[in-house]
Design a protein around this motif. Sequence first.
Motif, PDB file in Angstrom:
ATOM      1  N   LEU A   1       0.822  -1.199   0.000  1.00 25.77           N
ATOM      2  CA  LEU A   1       0.000   0.000   0.000  1.00 25.77           C
ATOM      3  C   LEU A   1       0.862   1.257   0.000  1.00 25.77           C
ATOM      4  O   LEU A   1       1.980   1.265   0.512  1.00 25.77           O
ATOM      5  CB  LEU A   1      -0.902   0.026   1.236  1.00 25.77           C
ATOM      6  CG  LEU A   1      -1.953  -1.076   1.344  1.00 25.77           C
ATOM      7  CD1 LEU A   1      -2.662  -0.984   2.690  1.00 25.77           C
ATOM      8  CD2 LEU A   1      -2.970  -0.983   0.206  1.00 25.77           C
ATOM      9  N   GLU A   2       0.291   2.328  -0.551  1.00 26.52           N
ATOM     10  CA  GLU A   2       0.925   3.624  -0.453  1.00 26.52           C
ATOM     11  C   GLU A   2       0.674   4.193   0.948  1.00 26.52           C
ATOM     12  O   GLU A   2      -0.276   3.805   1.622  1.00 26.52           O
ATOM     13  CB  GLU A   2       0.340   4.576  -1.511  1.00 26.52           C
ATOM     14  CG  GLU A   2       0.574   4.140  -2.941  1.00 26.52           C
ATOM     15  CD  GLU A   2       2.047   4.110  -3.315  1.00 26.52           C
ATOM     16  OE1 GLU A   2       2.814   4.936  -2.745  1.00 26.52           O
ATOM     17  OE2 GLU A   2       2.435   3.282  -4.142  1.00 26.52           O
TER      18      GLU A   2
ATOM     19  N   GLY B   1      -0.824   5.970   3.868  1.00 31.83           N
ATOM     20  CA  GLY B   1      -2.160   6.519   4.066  1.00 31.83           C
ATOM     21  C   GLY B   1      -3.261   5.824   3.301  1.00 31.83           C
ATOM     22  O   GLY B   1      -4.448   6.122   3.502  1.00 31.83           O
ATOM     23  N   GLU B   2      -2.909   4.879   2.428  1.00 26.52           N
ATOM     24  CA  GLU B   2      -3.938   4.173   1.659  1.00 26.52           C
ATOM     25  C   GLU B   2      -4.658   3.185   2.578  1.00 26.52           C
ATOM     26  O   GLU B   2      -4.029   2.488   3.361  1.00 26.52           O
ATOM     27  CB  GLU B   2      -3.291   3.421   0.495  1.00 26.52           C
ATOM     28  CG  GLU B   2      -4.298   2.794  -0.455  1.00 26.52           C
ATOM     29  CD  GLU B   2      -3.635   2.093  -1.632  1.00 26.52           C
ATOM     30  OE1 GLU B   2      -4.365   1.627  -2.519  1.00 26.52           O
ATOM     31  OE2 GLU B   2      -2.388   2.013  -1.651  1.00 26.52           O
ATOM     32  N   PRO B   3      -6.010   3.097   2.497  1.00 31.41           N
ATOM     33  CA  PRO B   3      -6.759   2.192   3.384  1.00 31.41           C
ATOM     34  C   PRO B   3      -6.320   0.754   3.220  1.00 31.41           C
ATOM     35  O   PRO B   3      -6.060   0.286   2.106  1.00 31.41           O
ATOM     36  CB  PRO B   3      -8.217   2.380   2.935  1.00 31.41           C
ATOM     37  CG  PRO B   3      -8.246   3.708   2.265  1.00 31.41           C
ATOM     38  CD  PRO B   3      -6.901   3.875   1.617  1.00 31.41           C
ATOM     39  N   GLN B   4      -6.244   0.032   4.360  1.00 26.04           N
ATOM     40  CA  GLN B   4      -5.840  -1.371   4.303  1.00 26.04           C
ATOM     41  C   GLN B   4      -6.989  -2.260   3.861  1.00 26.04           C
ATOM     42  O   GLN B   4      -6.774  -3.339   3.315  1.00 26.04           O
ATOM     43  CB  GLN B   4      -5.303  -1.828   5.663  1.00 26.04           C
ATOM     44  CG  GLN B   4      -4.558  -3.149   5.603  1.00 26.04           C
ATOM     45  CD  GLN B   4      -3.825  -3.457   6.888  1.00 26.04           C
ATOM     46  OE1 GLN B   4      -3.845  -2.678   7.845  1.00 26.04           O
ATOM     47  NE2 GLN B   4      -3.156  -4.594   6.939  1.00 26.04           N
TER      48      GLN B   4
ATOM     49  N   PRO C   1      -7.386  -4.346  -9.820  1.00 27.03           N
ATOM     50  CA  PRO C   1      -6.631  -5.561 -10.160  1.00 27.03           C
ATOM     51  C   PRO C   1      -6.162  -6.339  -8.935  1.00 27.03           C
ATOM     52  O   PRO C   1      -6.024  -7.565  -9.000  1.00 27.03           O
ATOM     53  CB  PRO C   1      -5.448  -5.045 -10.990  1.00 27.03           C
ATOM     54  CG  PRO C   1      -5.352  -3.586 -10.672  1.00 27.03           C
ATOM     55  CD  PRO C   1      -6.745  -3.137 -10.387  1.00 27.03           C
ATOM     56  N   ARG C   2      -5.932  -5.680  -7.819  1.00 25.68           N
ATOM     57  CA  ARG C   2      -5.514  -6.385  -6.609  1.00 25.68           C
ATOM     58  C   ARG C   2      -6.607  -7.321  -6.125  1.00 25.68           C
ATOM     59  O   ARG C   2      -6.340  -8.418  -5.634  1.00 25.68           O
ATOM     60  CB  ARG C   2      -5.168  -5.377  -5.508  1.00 25.68           C
ATOM     61  CG  ARG C   2      -4.017  -4.464  -5.834  1.00 25.68           C
ATOM     62  CD  ARG C   2      -3.878  -3.365  -4.799  1.00 25.68           C
ATOM     63  NE  ARG C   2      -5.072  -2.537  -4.725  1.00 25.68           N
ATOM     64  CZ  ARG C   2      -5.229  -1.495  -3.906  1.00 25.68           C
ATOM     65  NH1 ARG C   2      -4.235  -1.164  -3.083  1.00 25.68           N
ATOM     66  NH2 ARG C   2      -6.338  -0.780  -3.901  1.00 25.68           N
TER      67      ARG C   2
ATOM     68  N   THR D   1       7.770  -7.847  -3.422  1.00 20.65           N
ATOM     69  CA  THR D   1       6.976  -7.676  -2.206  1.00 20.65           C
ATOM     70  C   THR D   1       5.945  -8.770  -2.038  1.00 20.65           C
ATOM     71  O   THR D   1       5.213  -8.791  -1.049  1.00 20.65           O
ATOM     72  CB  THR D   1       6.252  -6.314  -2.212  1.00 20.65           C
ATOM     73  OG1 THR D   1       5.239  -6.311  -3.232  1.00 20.65           O
ATOM     74  CG2 THR D   1       7.215  -5.183  -2.438  1.00 20.65           C
ATOM     75  N   ALA D   2       5.864  -9.707  -3.009  1.00 20.97           N
ATOM     76  CA  ALA D   2       4.853 -10.766  -2.910  1.00 20.97           C
ATOM     77  C   ALA D   2       5.121 -11.655  -1.712  1.00 20.97           C
ATOM     78  O   ALA D   2       6.275 -11.971  -1.409  1.00 20.97           O
ATOM     79  CB  ALA D   2       4.837 -11.601  -4.191  1.00 20.97           C
TER      80      ALA D   2
END
Length: 252
Positions: free
Chosen positions: A210-211, A213-216, A232-233, A250-251
């Motif tokens: 995630l970037e 501040g991006e919601p989890q 796509p995620r 990061t996978a």
Amino acid sequence: MRFGQQLVLRDIQLEVRAGETLVIVGESGCGKSVTLKLMNGLLEPTSGSVHWDGVPVTSLRPKQLNKKRLKFGFVFQMAALFDSLSVFDNVAFGLEQNPGLADGDTIDTVRRLLRDVGLNFDAVARKRPAELSGGMRKRVALARALALRPEVLLHDEPTTGLDPIMSDVINELILQTASSGITSVVVTHDMRTAKRVADRVIMLSPLARLEPGEPQIIFEGTSDEAFDCTDPRVSQFVRGEAGERLHDPTAA
């Protein structure tokens, strides 16, 4: 929720509605099992709070906490039965520890619980967990969780390691418990389970993907909406498609 320097959950805002079956999906390492343990008070969040019926868990005294926790049944990943106890003693364990919650004679109660999960009392009651198949162990674990008549059932990866037919048996048992009014939260990687049992699906993303501040929580909706999602995620996860992940460092 943080373990040492490792941040696992960030800014999660989640409500579980009475009587629903909520399914939590997401990649390995995104915090699904940690979320379950926070829900029933096995873990205390690093910051923020967990509320049961509007009451903060941290405001409860130890005796109150233990009493209210009996409203939760937890079906652990890989069943987590007591290896040294028979099937009978595993299912009866909670009743013996809390005799005021027993529903009549213990033998009759265990017999009924095993029958409810599709197991024959005479065939399995005296066996040890090591003598059972994976699917049987999962069903014994569910019977143990149901013994204290919980209001909420938490399932951690209920179909992991099972063949498709036995997975569907477990899914059917989850549906049966839901039909009796029990609230269920199911953590799973298995989108067949999500599609079969969920009233609502949420998807968590590992923080590393995630970037700032991006919601989890990257998806919330029905299972059909998850399969139609254009993110796509989400679409790659629900369809089991590798996409660009084969070469993603990061996978999980």
